[in-house]
Structures are given as structure tokens and as C-alpha cells.
Enzyme design. Structure first.
Site, PDB file in Angstrom:
ATOM      1  N   HIS A 143       0.563   6.141   4.495  1.00 31.40           N
ATOM      2  CA  HIS A 143      -0.617   6.384   3.525  1.00 31.40           C
ATOM      3  C   HIS A 143      -2.399   5.970   3.769  1.00 31.40           C
ATOM      4  O   HIS A 143      -2.797   6.645   2.574  1.00 31.40           O
ATOM      5  CB  HIS A 143       0.071   4.489   2.368  1.00 31.40           C
ATOM      6  N   ASP A 158      10.588   9.552   4.147  1.00 27.28           N
ATOM      7  CA  ASP A 158      10.565   8.071   3.377  1.00 27.28           C
ATOM      8  C   ASP A 158      10.510   8.496   2.614  1.00 27.28           C
ATOM      9  O   ASP A 158      10.301   9.170   1.695  1.00 27.28           O
ATOM     10  CB  ASP A 158       8.550   7.400   3.432  1.00 27.28           C
TER      11      ASP A 158
HETATM   12  N1  LIG Z   1       2.816  -1.212  -8.002  1.00 30.52           N
HETATM   13  C1  LIG Z   1       2.424  -1.030  -6.502  1.00 30.52           C
HETATM   14  C2  LIG Z   1       3.334  -0.445  -6.019  1.00 30.52           C
HETATM   15  C3  LIG Z   1       3.138  -0.569  -4.286  1.00 30.52           C
HETATM   16  N2  LIG Z   1       4.033  -0.324  -3.554  1.00 30.52           N
HETATM   17  C4  LIG Z   1       3.617   0.641  -1.880  1.00 30.52           C
HETATM   18  C5  LIG Z   1       4.508   0.296  -0.967  1.00 30.52           C
HETATM   19  C6  LIG Z   1       4.362   0.973   0.336  1.00 30.52           C
HETATM   20  C7  LIG Z   1       5.166   1.229   0.908  1.00 30.52           C
HETATM   21  C8  LIG Z   1       4.805   2.059   2.269  1.00 30.52           C
HETATM   22  S1  LIG Z   1       6.779   3.130   2.855  1.00 30.52           S
HETATM   23 ZN   LIG Z   2       7.875   4.492   1.829  1.00 34.95          ZN
END
Ligand SMILES: NCCCNCCCCCS
Ligand SMILES: [Zn+2]
Length: 678
Positions: free
Chosen positions: A137, A174
Site C-alpha cells: 500500500h 493479498d
Molecule cells: N476503514 C479503514 C480500514 C483500513 N484497513 C487497512 C488494511 C490494510 C491491510 C494491509 S494488507
Molecule cells: Zn491486505
């Protein structure tokens, strides 16, 4: 030929952790790494891997992808107090800093690059890096979604620079869209980025329009960004496999990467609170096995997400076991992708039609019938048959998921057979004898005659055939008893041997025997009872025998220029085979084969994911070099080479489409487009 699997893990990457309460970030815990490593040790997998140490990624390496500003902000957090850390973290969407975050993130980058070096230098064939914080990300100038530096993106840029690579495939399984990676490479045709992700029509985080299937890349990068959105939760093994057969693998083989890097997030697995999906750990063994057939086996698997510790650990073990070359466990569940998955698959194929030769003849007429961009109305109330029943009421019940996985994995993890391949020591086998191969002694003649007497006795005249049948029986017996994983034999009459092997296997108790026969089969056993499924790849229609549910004759003439068999294997043979779920696979090559060695090698390499990799190959004894190629694949001694890629002709595409249309109700893994009017 490189061999061995690297495992990179450094406990120091567990020091990064959340210091305040934050319900969004509190799932990214240090135990994700330590419990995965412990699980690998408990399955005795760590000791079988080549240990490669992590290192710190250098600032220069990080600047391959990130801005100096981003690097400086990250660096400055090392000396901050909690108050300051919290304030800096609030500048980003779903990210937290700890005083050790910068150090851990540099170790994550360094571990990833160590793996790339180990694979590219030939020190190992493939490997896995257990790292955190994850990376997919994070963007040039921002941390995001638990990610600080984009490990996999840096690895791709590093590999291009250091090894002069021009084609790198990144597979992101993922459950979240790796938007960071997409932004970094969306104009770059040398990096093909594939991601599937929970999307729910842009409702699910990061809720971006550019995560949909029509984000195909920009400028020169058009066609090199593939997004497969999951518009419902509960996607399972069959949906993931269908996505590989009908989207990723045909593109990947056409792209022909020199290196494959996986953004390996396991939050797409069952039990994960983020993904809410149904896929069980063994599916990752299949996905890994498929990717091992690309880039001469050069595969780097880098951990991203995965927030249910037990599910994460089991999936990591399935991945590493497969990287080590162990048999691939039978995939569980009904082999039928759901309607929503098939819609997404159809949409992404249509979106990429202009960019890939294998899609040149894709039927996109469905686009005319629908005005809205989301080519299908939201299947809001799609009927139950198109929904997967969830094995677990909801993934938030961690203990229930633990219990389910405990039971589920019990009957999956089996000891690795001491010997991988049994052979009759036929001509040419001396070339690949290794500790993985066992010569079987001939069976004595009377015993063979007894076994064959029931049928074909009149056909078996000469001694040579009797002897070859004898050793075949011995091999089949060892495969059945799991003393060996697979076997290979030559025969003066491969067609007869195959027919005898099929009958003998059913009599030995194999309930579903898949037979792929290349060449003219002469005699075709009766497949009415469904205990056999025969796919006959021949040059011309077998006299009078038309295709039916358990017998397919696929006319194919090898292409003189190269290997055009990918579309048949990926678009037809594997989907049918996975739908059938055989417990033994017989591959037979008879006289005047109509397929090149590279096409047959492709078939053997990819079909090993079935029947717990139990394969019996019987080859016409005139085919010495084919025999050696197949034997090396079965032993796992060589990484496969599939010749020059040749896209399928319209005529061949139409032939596969016709078989698909005719049998996709029986064998549902064939589905890759929604029937009109549903
Ligand atoms: N409502 C905000 C949810 C954010 N969620 C982030 C998930 C990151 C996953 C990395 S693999
Ligand atoms: Zn993820």
C-alpha cells in the site's frame, strides 16, 4: 540448475508495534511474524530451507521508489516520543509509527532484496521472506495501510537495475488492492502487476475507482496492470483457481517473465477478519505451484497481510512446502466459481482484450447489451446457488476458525514420500537418476499374465509388452501405497499400457482416474461410470467417438513455430481436471504424437497440482528425449522450459470455446463468462 528454497526471517522485525489504541491498526501485530515462523518450525520446514540472513535496505535502494522527503520523515521518527509518533502517524491512512518502525522497515526492504539476490544468483531456486511492516500500500511519498516502504516495488526496480531484467511479474494475492504498487508501475510495461482484492463495488477499503477492472495501466503501461475485483465476500478456492486459469496464467505465460515476485498476503484466506473470504490454506499451495512454472522457477514470495494468526501460519506453511517441491495437497470444496466471480473474470478479460494476443478472439459482445460501466448490474439478490455457503458463520469468531483449521489441516498435511519417482530403468532414464528416483524390479511374467488375463489378454502377445506391463503394475502399486509420489514407464504400445493402467488403477481402488492421452488412442475404455475421465489430444476426431461428460477428444495440431498449447491447458484441460478432482492422473503419449515436447512438458508441469501430485506417465518407447523431459519434470530436477510462446489461432480458440460452452454446466471450472440473460 538451481535448487533449494530460501527462507528469510529476522526476529528484530517483531519490535515494530502499536503503542496506542487504534481499532484499525491493532490487527497488524508482531505475532504475525513469530507465529508464522513457529508454525514453519513445527512442520519441520525451516530445517529444509536455505537460511539467508536479512540486511538493512540502504537509503539508495529505498530511493529507487520513494521520495527523499518520505525517507526523511520515516528516518526522523526513530527519536520521537509517543505523542509525536501519534501525530506523524495521523498524516497517513491506516499507518502507525513506533521508534523501531524505521529500522524494521529497512530490514523488510533488505530481506526482500536478499531474496532477490539469492534467486537471481542461482544460490537457490525460489524462496520466501517473512517481513513486516508490509509494503504494497505504500506509495512514493506516503505510508499507507500498515505499509511504510514498498518492499516488492523496490525489489522489482532493484532487479531491473542490478540484473538488467526487462519483464517482471508481480502477483498480489493479498485481499487488499496494492494501490501503492499499481501507482508505481502503472506506466511501466516491464512490470506486469496483477492484483485481486475485495472491492464490493468500491465500498471496501481503500475504496478507489482505480482499483476496478478497467484500470489497465497508462501510456506505455497499458495492459500491464490487471485488477480483478471481488464484488462479494466469501470467495473460495474455486474462485481463486478460476482467476488463475482464465485471467492470470494465460497472460503470465504470454508475458513470459524473467522473475516472479509475489505480494503474498494471506488475508485472502479463510478466517481473516479483513478479507471475510473462504479460501482454505491448501489453495496457496496450488497458486504457488502454478507460479513456479514461470521464469524457470525463479519465484520470490514476500509476506504482505494476513491477520488471523492460525490461518496465516497454515497458509505460509502450504506456500513453503510447495516451494520445496512437496506434493501439492488436494484442494477442498466444490469446484464451482460463483456468479460474481465469473462476472469479474469476464469483465477483466474484456478490458484487457486490446492488449494481449491470447485474448484477440475474446467474445465481448456482452458489452453491447449493457449500458452501465459496471457491465453487470450489481447482483444484489443473486440467487443462493451463485453464493458460496460460508463454512464459518463469520470470520470474526477466531476460536471457531482455529477449530475449523485444526480439523481441516489434519487430513491435508502428509509426510513427504521418501522417493519422488519410480521408473523401470528404461532407456534414457540413467540420465536423471538421483536420490529421488527408485528403479523398480521387473514383475515376473506369470504374475503379469494373471493381472492382464482378465482383459486385453488376446492383445498382449510378445514378452516385451508383458514385461513393460509388469513394471507398470509395480509402479502403480507404489503410487497407490504412497511409497512414491509419481512414476514413469516406457512401453512398446503406450495405448495398450494406458488402457491396462486405467483398468488396473480403478481395480486398485482409485475412484477417479484422469487420463490425458496424446496421440491416437486406438482403444478407448468405457467411461460411463465416471471412474475415469479421458482427454484425448489427437490430430483428428476419433472414429465416431464424440465428446461427452467423461471423454473429450481435443483436436490439436502442434504449431511448427513454437508452443501454442497454453490456451488448451489453461482454458480447458486444467479447468476440467480440477472440476473432476481425480485421485490419480495418467499421462500417456502414444505413437505419432501431434504435440511438441514443450506442449507436453507444459501439460505435465501444470497437472502435477492434481491428485496430490500422483501421476503415472507412460511413454511410447521410441520417444527417448520426451521420456527424459517428462522424467526430469516428475523428479523436480529441472525447471520447465516451454518453448517459444505462440498465441492460439482463432480456429483453436473457437474449438476450446465450443467445448467450454458445451460442458461448462457439468465442469463448472470451465466458466469464464456469464451466460447471456442470467
Ligand atoms: N476503514 C479503514 C480500514 C483500513 N484497513 C487497512 C488494511 C490494510 C491491510 C494491509 S494488507
Ligand atoms: Zn491486505
Amino acid at each position: 540448475m538451481a535448487s533449494g528454497t530460501a527462507l528469510i526471517y529476522d526476529e528484530e522485525m517483531t519490535t515494530h508495534k502499536l503503542l496506542w489504541s487504534d481499532p484499525i491498526c491493532d490487527i497488524e501485530v508482531p505475532e504475525r511474524l513469530s507465529s508464522s515462523y513457529e508454525q514453519l518450525r513445527s512442520y519441520h520446514l525451516v530445517e529444509r530451507c536455505v537460511h539467508v540472513p536479512a540486511r538493512e535496505g540502504s537509503e539508495e535502494e529505498i530511493l529507487l521508489v520513494h521520495s527523499l522527503e518520505h525517507l526523511e520523515v520515516a528516518k526522523s521518527t526513530q527519536t520521537m516520543n509517543e505523542e509525536e509518533l501519534k501525530r506523524v502517524s495521523e498524516n497517513y491512512d491506516a499507518f502507525f509509527f513506533h521508534p523501531s518502525t524505521y529500522r524494521c522497515a529497512r530490514l523488510a526492504v533488505g530481506a526482500t532484496l536478499q531474496l532477490v539476490d539469492a534467486v537471481m544468483s542461482g544460490k537457490v531456486r525460489n524462496g520466501m521472506a517473512l517481513v513486516r511492516p508490509p509494503g504494497h500500500h505504500s506509495q512514493r511519498n506516503a505510508a499507507n495501510g500498515f505499509c511504510l516502504f514498498n518492499n516488492v516495488a523496490i525489489a522489482a526496480e532493484y532487479a531491473k537495475l542490478k540484473y538488467g531484467l526487462q519483464r517482471i511479474l508481480i502477483v498480489d494475492w493479498d485481499v487488499h488492492h496494492g494501490q501503492g504498487t499499481q501507482y508505481i508501475f502503472e506506466e511501466d510495461p516491464s512490470v506486469l502487476y496483477f492484483s485481486w482484492h475485495r472491492y464490493e463495488h468500491q465500498e471496501f477499503w481503500p475504496s478507489l475507482k482505480e482499483s476496478d477492472y478497467d484500470a489497465v495501466g497508462l501510456g506505455k503501461g497499458k495492459g500491464f496492470n490487471i485488477n480483478l475485483p471481488w464484488n462479494k465476500v466469501g470467495m473460495g478456492n474455486s474462485d481463486y483457481l478460476a482467476a488463475f486459469f482464465h485471467v492470470l496464467l494465460p497472460t503470465a505465460f504470454e508475458f513470459d517473465p524473467e522473475l516472479v515476485i509475489v505480494s503474498s498476503g494471506y488475508d485472502s484466506g479463510i478466517g481473516d477478519p479483513e478479507g471475510q473470504m473462504n479460501a482454505t490454506p491448501e489453495v496457496f499451495a496450488h497458486l504457488t505451484h502454478f507460479l513456479m512454472q514461470l521464469a524457470n522457477g525463479k519465484l520470490c514470495v514476500i509476506l504482505e497481510g494476513g491477520y488471523h494468526l492460525k490461518s496465516l501460519g497454515e497458509s505460509v506453511c502450504m506456500t513453503v512446502k510447495t516451494l520445496l517441491g512437496d506434493p501439492v495437497p488436494q484442494v477442498s470444496g466444490e469446484m464451482a466459481p460463483c456468479l460474481s466471480a465469473v462476472e469479474s473474470i469476464q469483465n477483466v478479460r474484456a478490458a484487457h482484450k486490446p492488449y494481449w494476443k491470447w485474448l484477440a478472439y475474446e467474445d465481448t459482445s456482452f458489452l453491447q447489451n449493457l449500458s452501465t460501466k459496471s457491465h453487470f448490474l450489481k447482483t444484489a439478490n443473486s440467487n443462493p446457488s451463485t453464493e458460496h455457503e460460508s463454512k464459518i458463520t463469520n470470520n470474526n469468531d477466531t476460536v471457531k476458525v482455529d477449530r475449523f483449521l485444526e480439523l481441516h489441516m489434519k487430513n491435508i498435511l502428509f509426510p513427504v514420500p521418501p522417493i519422488k519417482t519410480a521408473t523401470t530403468g528404461c532407456e534414457g532414464s540413467e540420465h536423471f537418476l538421483s536420490e529421488h528416483v527408485q528403479l523398480v524390479k521387473e514383475m515376473d511374467k506369470t504374475e503379469v499374465e494373471a493381472l492382464v488375463s482378465g482383459f486385453y489378454a488376446d492383445l498382449v502377445k510378445d514378452n516385451k509388452t508383458l514385461l513393460s506391463l509388469g513394471s507398470m503394475f509395480v509402479i502403480l502399486d507404489k503410487i497407490l501405497k504412497k511409497e512414491v509420489c509419481n512414476g514413469i514407464a516406457t512401453s512398446p504400445t503406450a495405448a495398450l499400457s494406458a488402457a491396462v493402467a486405467l483398468r488396473h488403477s480403478v481395480r486398485l481402488g482409485f475412484q477417479r482416474v484422469l487420463c490425458v492421452f496424446v496421440g491416437d488412442m486406438q482403444m478407448i475404455p468405457n467411461t460411463e461410470d465416471g471412474k475415469m475421465l479421458i482427454i484425448n489430444i489427437c490430430e483428428k476426431e476419433q472414429s465416431g467417438k464424440t465428446s461427452c461428460k467423461h471423454y473429450f477428444s481435443l483436436n490439436w495440431k502442434e504449431d511448427a513455430e513454437g508452443n501454442d498449447f497454453f490456451s488448451a491447458v489453461l482454458g480447458f484441460i486444467l479447468p476440467v481436471a480440477y472440476s473432476y478432482q481425480p485421485n490419480l492422473t495418467v499421462i500417456a503419449v502414444g505413437p505419432n504424437r501431434n504435440l511438441g515436447i514443450s506442449g507436453i512438458s507444459l501439460l505435465v508441469a501444470l497437472i502435477q497440482g492434481l491428485a496430490e501430485s500422483r501421476i503415472f506417465a507412460v511413454i511410447e518407447d521410441t520417444e527417448i528425449s520426451l521420456m527424459q523431459n517428462v522424467a526430469k519434470l516428475l523428479v523436480g530436477a529441472s525447471t520447465p522450459a516451454f518453448g517459444i510462446y505462440v498465441p492460439p489461432t482463432q480456429e483453436k480458440v473457437n474449438r476450446i470455446k465450443a467445448l467450454r460452452d458445451q460442458f461448462q454446466q457439468e465442469w463448472k471450472m470451465l466458466q469464464c463468462s456469464v451466460k447471456e440473460g442470467i
